[in-house]
Design a protein around this motif. Structure first.
Motif, mmCIF file in Angstrom:
data_model
loop_
_atom_site.group_PDB
_atom_site.id
_atom_site.type_symbol
_atom_site.label_atom_id
_atom_site.label_comp_id
_atom_site.label_asym_id
_atom_site.label_seq_id
_atom_site.Cartn_x
_atom_site.Cartn_y
_atom_site.Cartn_z
ATOM 1 N N ILE A 168 5.379 -64.814 12.743
ATOM 2 C CA ILE A 168 5.144 -64.437 11.353
ATOM 3 C C ILE A 168 4.628 -65.660 10.599
ATOM 4 C CG2 ILE A 168 7.538 -64.950 10.701
ATOM 5 C CD1 ILE A 168 7.314 -62.621 8.664
ATOM 6 N N SER A 169 3.754 -65.423 9.644
ATOM 7 C CA SER A 169 3.240 -66.483 8.783
ATOM 8 C C SER A 169 2.986 -65.879 7.414
ATOM 9 C CB SER A 169 1.940 -67.064 9.344
ATOM 10 O OG SER A 169 0.862 -66.159 9.136
ATOM 11 N N GLY A 170 2.540 -66.718 6.471
ATOM 12 C CA GLY A 170 2.197 -66.197 5.161
ATOM 13 C C GLY A 170 0.960 -65.314 5.195
ATOM 14 N N GLY A 171 0.229 -65.349 6.308
ATOM 15 C CA GLY A 171 -0.979 -64.534 6.414
ATOM 16 C C GLY A 171 -0.795 -63.223 7.139
ATOM 17 N N GLY A 202 16.231 -60.035 3.204
ATOM 18 C CA GLY A 202 16.246 -58.595 2.969
ATOM 19 C C GLY A 202 14.996 -57.900 3.472
ATOM 20 N N LEU A 203 14.762 -56.715 2.957
ATOM 21 C CA LEU A 203 13.666 -55.868 3.428
ATOM 22 C C LEU A 203 12.333 -56.332 2.853
ATOM 23 C CD1 LEU A 203 12.861 -53.298 5.010
ATOM 24 C CD2 LEU A 203 13.134 -52.035 2.854
ATOM 25 N N LEU A 204 11.365 -56.533 3.745
ATOM 26 C CA LEU A 204 9.999 -56.858 3.352
ATOM 27 C C LEU A 204 9.139 -55.619 3.577
ATOM 28 C CD1 LEU A 204 7.724 -58.909 2.585
ATOM 29 C CD2 LEU A 204 7.493 -59.345 5.048
ATOM 30 N N ALA A 205 8.614 -55.061 2.504
ATOM 31 C CA ALA A 205 7.704 -53.912 2.593
ATOM 32 C C ALA A 205 6.283 -54.432 2.444
ATOM 33 C CB ALA A 205 8.026 -52.896 1.509
ATOM 34 N N PRO A 235 2.283 -59.102 -2.521
ATOM 35 C CA PRO A 235 2.631 -59.706 -3.813
ATOM 36 C C PRO A 235 3.222 -61.101 -3.634
ATOM 37 C CG PRO A 235 3.416 -57.437 -3.692
ATOM 38 C CD PRO A 235 2.966 -57.817 -2.304
ATOM 39 N N THR A 236 3.069 -61.910 -4.642
ATOM 40 C CA THR A 236 3.529 -63.302 -4.585
ATOM 41 C C THR A 236 5.015 -63.405 -4.267
ATOM 42 O OG1 THR A 236 1.829 -63.963 -6.174
ATOM 43 C CG2 THR A 236 3.678 -65.473 -5.852
ATOM 44 N N THR A 240 6.535 -65.345 -1.072
ATOM 45 C CA THR A 240 7.528 -66.406 -1.245
ATOM 46 C C THR A 240 8.733 -66.166 -0.348
ATOM 47 O OG1 THR A 240 6.822 -66.758 -3.527
ATOM 48 C CG2 THR A 240 8.998 -67.590 -2.910
ATOM 49 N N ALA A 241 9.141 -64.904 -0.210
ATOM 50 C CA ALA A 241 10.272 -64.570 0.658
ATOM 51 C C ALA A 241 9.946 -64.903 2.114
ATOM 52 C CB ALA A 241 10.616 -63.088 0.517
ATOM 53 N N VAL A 242 8.720 -64.603 2.537
ATOM 54 C CA VAL A 242 8.294 -64.926 3.897
ATOM 55 C C VAL A 242 8.345 -66.438 4.108
ATOM 56 C CG1 VAL A 242 6.347 -64.917 5.516
ATOM 57 C CG2 VAL A 242 6.848 -62.878 4.159
#
Length: 261
Positions: A168-171, A202-205, A235-236, A240-242
């Motif tokens: 996983i990455s920000g992209g 938590g949950l990332l949608a 969304p930002t 940020t959570a990632v």
């Protein structure tokens, strides 16, 4: 500039010409394009100008930027024959690096000019520019002991998907998909309503777009398909959570390594 002969090897592949894979790095705003070009001028960066489908090139630098005229000024190469060929080229791709960030842009045509008493090339300011800064998207391999899973439903097939994340990455994310799922995950397909449970966040949608697929065979002989997906309009707050999750896992990994040293 150093004289360079035509390239005899296979022509290079330019990220600028792979918009499906690198769209997130393309700048379309004139203000942003001009800002990047100004940095190229200020840094005096060495530029490689490719033409003839990448089979020929010469080295140059950007002398000046003239935004009011919509033009940029480039130094000529040291080989006059190469300069003449470049002037006849229908398309040139320019590649440079500024502060470890790759920059690419293309021009349809060059023409001769004189700039402050010296010969130069002039071209139109490009409408699009690629600024490839991948440092912001550090790719984290997800923990094997506690796998993270992605869940969604493919529509209109109605196929439920529950697969493990490889990284996983920000992209985006890399997925470990079974072979029978590969036929439904063609390149360019949008995966809507994806749900990823990130420990501690938590949950990332998210919505994902499939960018690439290739078969992988493990040492044990098992086969699966690695599916590279890009976040679409994340969304930002979710980005940020990632990033927080990635930083947390990396800190834990480094702490374990320091404890063993």
């Amino acid at each position: 500039m150093e004289e360079t002969e035509p390239v005899k090897a296979a022509p290079p592949v330019f990220e600028l010409e792979l918009p499906d894979d690198y769209s997130q790095y393309l700048l379309h705003s004139r203000t942003e394009v001009l800002a990047v070009l100004r940095s190229v001028v200020q840094k005096g960066a060495l530029i490689t100008a490719h033409f003839d489908q990448g089979r020929s090139f010469f080295l140059t630098s950007m002398i000046a930027l003239q935004p009011d005229d919509g033009e940029l000024i480039l130094d000529v190469g040291s080989n006059e024959e190469m300069n003449a060929r470049a002037l006849k080229a229908g398309k040139l791709i320019f590649t440079t690096v500024v502060d470890k960030v790759k920059i690419q842009f293309s021009l349809e045509r060059l023409r001769r000019t004189d700039y402050q008493g010296r010969p130069a090339f002039v071209g139109a300011v490009p409408g699009t520019l690629l600024r490839l800064q991948r440092r912001e998207f550090f790719r984290l391999a997800t923990p094997v002991a506690t796998p993270i899973r992605l869940c969604t439903t493919l529509m209109p097939e109605g196929r439920a998907v529950n697969v493990s994340l490889l990284d996983i990455s920000g992209g985006g994310v890399g997925l470990m998909a079974p072979l029978d799922l590969a036929g439904l995950l063609e390149r360019g397909r949008m995966l809507e309503n994806c749900r990823i449970m990130l420990p501690g966040e938590g949950l990332l949608a998210a919505t994902l777009c499939v960018r690439n697929l290739f078969d992988v065979t493990t040492r044990g002989g098992s086969r699966y398909v690695r599916v590279g997906c890009e976040f679409v309009g994340l969304p930002t707050a979710r980005l940020t959570a990632v990033q927080r999750y990635i930083i947390h896992v990396e800190r834990e990994r480094k702490a374990r390594l320091n404890g063993l040293s």
